[in-house]
Design a protein around this motif. Structure first.
Motif, PDB file in Angstrom:
ATOM      1  N   ALA A 180       0.833  -1.206   0.000  1.00 15.53           N
ATOM      2  CA  ALA A 180       0.000   0.000   0.000  1.00 15.53           C
ATOM      3  C   ALA A 180       0.865   1.253   0.000  1.00 15.53           C
ATOM      4  O   ALA A 180       0.560   2.243  -0.677  1.00 15.53           O
ATOM      5  CB  ALA A 180      -0.925   0.004   1.217  1.00 15.53           C
ATOM      6  N   GLY A 181       1.970   1.194   0.751  1.00 14.76           N
ATOM      7  CA  GLY A 181       2.908   2.321   0.756  1.00 14.76           C
ATOM      8  C   GLY A 181       3.534   2.539  -0.607  1.00 14.76           C
ATOM      9  O   GLY A 181       3.746   3.686  -1.029  1.00 14.76           O
ATOM     10  N   THR A 182       3.820   1.450  -1.309  1.00 16.30           N
ATOM     11  CA  THR A 182       4.375   1.560  -2.660  1.00 16.30           C
ATOM     12  C   THR A 182       3.389   2.277  -3.577  1.00 16.30           C
ATOM     13  O   THR A 182       3.772   3.175  -4.335  1.00 16.30           O
ATOM     14  CB  THR A 182       4.693   0.164  -3.225  1.00 16.30           C
ATOM     15  N   GLY A 183       2.118   1.873  -3.489  1.00 19.34           N
ATOM     16  CA  GLY A 183       1.101   2.535  -4.290  1.00 19.34           C
ATOM     17  C   GLY A 183       0.970   4.006  -3.957  1.00 19.34           C
ATOM     18  O   GLY A 183       0.824   4.859  -4.850  1.00 19.34           O
ATOM     19  N   PHE A 184       1.042   4.331  -2.664  1.00 17.23           N
ATOM     20  CA  PHE A 184       0.951   5.733  -2.245  1.00 17.23           C
ATOM     21  C   PHE A 184       2.095   6.547  -2.825  1.00 17.23           C
ATOM     22  O   PHE A 184       1.892   7.663  -3.335  1.00 17.23           O
ATOM     23  CB  PHE A 184       0.975   5.834  -0.723  1.00 17.23           C
ATOM     24  N   PHE A 185       3.316   6.014  -2.766  1.00 21.55           N
ATOM     25  CA  PHE A 185       4.465   6.757  -3.274  1.00 21.55           C
ATOM     26  C   PHE A 185       4.460   6.881  -4.796  1.00 21.55           C
ATOM     27  O   PHE A 185       5.058   7.807  -5.341  1.00 21.55           O
ATOM     28  CB  PHE A 185       5.775   6.119  -2.798  1.00 21.55           C
ATOM     29  N   ARG A 186       3.774   5.964  -5.500  1.00 19.80           N
ATOM     30  CA  ARG A 186       3.620   6.147  -6.945  1.00 19.80           C
ATOM     31  C   ARG A 186       2.772   7.386  -7.215  1.00 19.80           C
ATOM     32  O   ARG A 186       3.019   8.123  -8.184  1.00 19.80           O
ATOM     33  CB  ARG A 186       2.971   4.913  -7.580  1.00 19.80           C
ATOM     34  N   MET A 187       1.782   7.632  -6.360  1.00 21.30           N
ATOM     35  CA  MET A 187       0.977   8.842  -6.501  1.00 21.30           C
ATOM     36  C   MET A 187       1.732  10.054  -5.970  1.00 21.30           C
ATOM     37  O   MET A 187       1.688  11.139  -6.561  1.00 21.30           O
ATOM     38  CB  MET A 187      -0.358   8.671  -5.771  1.00 21.30           C
ATOM     39  N   TYR A 188       2.426   9.874  -4.854  1.00 22.85           N
ATOM     40  CA  TYR A 188       3.183  10.954  -4.233  1.00 22.85           C
ATOM     41  C   TYR A 188       4.238  11.504  -5.189  1.00 22.85           C
ATOM     42  O   TYR A 188       4.460  12.716  -5.267  1.00 22.85           O
ATOM     43  CB  TYR A 188       3.850  10.422  -2.963  1.00 22.85           C
ATOM     44  N   ASN A 189       4.867  10.597  -5.950  1.00 22.95           N
ATOM     45  CA  ASN A 189       5.900  10.997  -6.909  1.00 22.95           C
ATOM     46  C   ASN A 189       5.322  11.415  -8.253  1.00 22.95           C
ATOM     47  O   ASN A 189       6.069  11.597  -9.228  1.00 22.95           O
ATOM     48  CB  ASN A 189       6.907   9.863  -7.105  1.00 22.95           C
ATOM     49  N   ASP A 190       3.991  11.559  -8.303  1.00 21.76           N
ATOM     50  CA  ASP A 190       3.298  12.065  -9.487  1.00 21.76           C
ATOM     51  C   ASP A 190       3.456  11.151 -10.703  1.00 21.76           C
ATOM     52  O   ASP A 190       3.443  11.621 -11.847  1.00 21.76           O
ATOM     53  CB  ASP A 190       3.807  13.470  -9.845  1.00 21.76           C
ATOM     54  N   ARG A 191       3.569   9.852 -10.463  1.00 18.60           N
ATOM     55  CA  ARG A 191       3.759   8.895 -11.548  1.00 18.60           C
ATOM     56  C   ARG A 191       2.475   8.160 -11.916  1.00 18.60           C
ATOM     57  O   ARG A 191       2.372   7.596 -13.000  1.00 18.60           O
ATOM     58  CB  ARG A 191       4.836   7.875 -11.158  1.00 18.60           C
ATOM     59  N   HIS A 192       1.505   8.137 -10.986  1.00 14.48           N
ATOM     60  CA  HIS A 192       0.274   7.401 -11.260  1.00 14.48           C
ATOM     61  C   HIS A 192      -0.935   8.056 -10.621  1.00 14.48           C
ATOM     62  O   HIS A 192      -0.823   8.740  -9.599  1.00 14.48           O
ATOM     63  CB  HIS A 192       0.379   5.963 -10.742  1.00 14.48           C
ATOM     64  N   TRP A 193      -2.086   7.807 -11.249  1.00 19.94           N
ATOM     65  CA  TRP A 193      -3.366   8.196 -10.695  1.00 19.94           C
ATOM     66  C   TRP A 193      -3.828   7.138  -9.701  1.00 19.94           C
ATOM     67  O   TRP A 193      -3.344   6.005  -9.717  1.00 19.94           O
ATOM     68  CB  TRP A 193      -4.417   8.342 -11.800  1.00 19.94           C
ATOM     69  N   PHE A 194      -4.794   7.496  -8.881  1.00 22.55           N
ATOM     70  CA  PHE A 194      -5.323   6.548  -7.904  1.00 22.55           C
ATOM     71  C   PHE A 194      -5.918   5.315  -8.593  1.00 22.55           C
ATOM     72  O   PHE A 194      -5.750   4.182  -8.126  1.00 22.55           O
ATOM     73  CB  PHE A 194      -6.384   7.227  -7.032  1.00 22.55           C
ATOM     74  N   SER A 195      -6.606   5.514  -9.715  1.00 23.44           N
ATOM     75  CA  SER A 195      -7.207   4.381 -10.430  1.00 23.44           C
ATOM     76  C   SER A 195      -6.141   3.454 -11.000  1.00 23.44           C
ATOM     77  O   SER A 195      -6.359   2.236 -11.089  1.00 23.44           O
ATOM     78  CB  SER A 195      -8.136   4.882 -11.544  1.00 23.44           C
ATOM     79  N   ASP A 196      -4.973   4.006 -11.388  1.00 27.91           N
ATOM     80  CA  ASP A 196      -3.858   3.173 -11.861  1.00 27.91           C
ATOM     81  C   ASP A 196      -3.374   2.251 -10.744  1.00 27.91           C
ATOM     82  O   ASP A 196      -3.084   1.075 -10.964  1.00 27.91           O
ATOM     83  CB  ASP A 196      -2.682   4.043 -12.303  1.00 27.91           C
ATOM     84  N   VAL A 197      -3.279   2.833  -9.558  1.00 30.58           N
ATOM     85  CA  VAL A 197      -2.795   2.086  -8.397  1.00 30.58           C
ATOM     86  C   VAL A 197      -3.785   0.994  -8.000  1.00 30.58           C
ATOM     87  O   VAL A 197      -3.402  -0.145  -7.690  1.00 30.58           O
ATOM     88  CB  VAL A 197      -2.541   3.050  -7.214  1.00 30.58           C
ATOM     89  N   ALA A 198      -5.084   1.331  -8.026  1.00 30.49           N
ATOM     90  CA  ALA A 198      -6.108   0.347  -7.676  1.00 30.49           C
ATOM     91  C   ALA A 198      -6.071  -0.845  -8.623  1.00 30.49           C
ATOM     92  O   ALA A 198      -6.092  -2.016  -8.188  1.00 30.49           O
ATOM     93  CB  ALA A 198      -7.491   1.002  -7.702  1.00 30.49           C
ATOM     94  N   ALA A 199      -6.005  -0.564  -9.919  1.00 28.92           N
ATOM     95  CA  ALA A 199      -5.963  -1.647 -10.904  1.00 28.92           C
ATOM     96  C   ALA A 199      -4.686  -2.472 -10.758  1.00 28.92           C
ATOM     97  O   ALA A 199      -4.724  -3.708 -10.856  1.00 28.92           O
ATOM     98  CB  ALA A 199      -6.057  -1.069 -12.318  1.00 28.92           C
ATOM     99  N   GLY A 200      -3.562  -1.803 -10.530  1.00 26.88           N
ATOM    100  CA  GLY A 200      -2.300  -2.518 -10.347  1.00 26.88           C
ATOM    101  C   GLY A 200      -2.351  -3.448  -9.152  1.00 26.88           C
ATOM    102  O   GLY A 200      -1.877  -4.594  -9.214  1.00 26.88           O
ATOM    103  N   ALA A 201      -2.955  -2.988  -8.063  1.00 31.02           N
ATOM    104  CA  ALA A 201      -3.089  -3.819  -6.863  1.00 31.02           C
ATOM    105  C   ALA A 201      -3.924  -5.060  -7.159  1.00 31.02           C
ATOM    106  O   ALA A 201      -3.569  -6.182  -6.764  1.00 31.02           O
ATOM    107  CB  ALA A 201      -3.726  -3.015  -5.731  1.00 31.02           C
ATOM    108  N   GLY A 202      -5.040  -4.875  -7.864  1.00 35.14           N
ATOM    109  CA  GLY A 202      -5.897  -6.001  -8.196  1.00 35.14           C
ATOM    110  C   GLY A 202      -5.214  -7.014  -9.087  1.00 35.14           C
ATOM    111  O   GLY A 202      -5.328  -8.230  -8.881  1.00 35.14           O
ATOM    112  N   ILE A 203      -4.493  -6.526 -10.088  1.00 36.28           N
ATOM    113  CA  ILE A 203      -3.780  -7.425 -11.001  1.00 36.28           C
ATOM    114  C   ILE A 203      -2.702  -8.199 -10.251  1.00 36.28           C
ATOM    115  O   ILE A 203      -2.510  -9.406 -10.463  1.00 36.28           O
ATOM    116  CB  ILE A 203      -3.172  -6.627 -12.167  1.00 36.28           C
ATOM    117  N   GLY A 204      -1.989  -7.522  -9.364  1.00 31.74           N
ATOM    118  CA  GLY A 204      -0.935  -8.180  -8.597  1.00 31.74           C
ATOM    119  C   GLY A 204      -1.470  -9.293  -7.714  1.00 31.74           C
ATOM    120  O   GLY A 204      -0.941 -10.411  -7.699  1.00 31.74           O
TER     121      GLY A 204
END
Length: 248
Positions: free
Chosen positions: A179-203
């Motif tokens: 979850a922290g990894t997903g947060f930092f992807r958004m924090y570093n302006d590399r991904h949207w929240f929906s990108d992170v949600a989908a990535g988590a589900g796929i993983g």
């Protein structure tokens, strides 16, 4: 575009029930497959949220609001997500090396991890190549889904599956790091929240599929006594990562 995403997600779900309709030669394998439909709920919701977020104005507004909220508190970027994405699945090998045995031996867990990585990596890269979602920082149009987050949650589910019978807290810690990894992807302006949600589900789903298919993959490699692997750090000039090679 929607049809492409639906086809890829459907292929993930189809893999999970592989072998269900095979002939008599595979009856023993089919009996070993332990497919649970309820296990699809969480990753299905996450993937569905991400896919709907590509078109829904409401979810796009949530993406923008999340970005703006995080941006208000950004002092500088941290690239910890380039490393934290791998921490969960590497922890499985570290724990075994420390004498804390998990569910499977080295060979079986490596076959499972390799299967999960191939499923996850192929799915993420195909969607990225066929998609056209601009990253929040405007650097490229392959934002959907988040590969870092998919890798992290793949590893978190792997850690959970291997150590849930020892202590559930191993899995909890893995998911917190993911979850922290997903947060930092958004924090570093590399991904949207929906990108992170989908990535988590796929993983998560990729690892579940790998465990469901393990009775099949184990039989494929049952005559292979030697299993060798290597994990090496890589750097593409912008991001750090790990490359894994396994020989059976």
């Amino acid at each position: 575009m929607k049809k492409i995403y639906s086809l890829i997600i459907s292929s993930l779900l189809t893999l999970s029930s592989f072998g269900q309709s095979q002939g008599s030669d595979s009856l023993n394998i089919n009996k070993d497959l332990k497919f649970k439909y309820e296990a699809l709920i969480i990753p299905g919701v996450l993937i569905g949220y991400g896919v709907i977020g590509l078109e829904s104005h409401t979810l796009k507004d949530i993406n923008t609001d999340t970005k703006n909220e995080i941006k208000e508190h950004i002092d500088k970027k941290f690239t910890i997500d380039d490393f934290s994405q791998y921490s969960a699945f590497l922890s499985v090998y570290a724990l075994n090396a420390a004498g804390i045995k998990g569910k499977n031996n080295f060979k079986d867990r490596t076959i499972i991890l390799t299967s999960a990585y191939l499923i996850m990596g192929t799915t993420v890269n195909v969607i990225k190549m066929t998609g056209n979602e601009m990253r929040p920082d405007g650097t490229s149009n392959n934002s959907f889904p988040s590969g870092h987050t998919a890798t992290a949650f793949m590893g978190a589910e792997f850690l959970y599956q291997e150590y849930k019978d020892v202590s559930i807290w191993y899995g909890v810690s893995g998911y917190l790091v993911a979850a922290g990894t997903g947060f930092f992807r958004m924090y570093n302006d590399r991904h949207w929240f929906s990108d992170v949600a989908a990535g988590a589900g796929i993983g998560i789903l990729s690892t579940k599929i790998a465990y469901w298919l393990h009775p099949v993959t184990k039989k494929i490699f049952k005559k292979k006594e030697n299993l060798n692997g290597v994990i090496l750090p890589v750097y593409n000039g912008r991001e750090y990562g790990l490359a894994m090679a396994v020989s059976f």
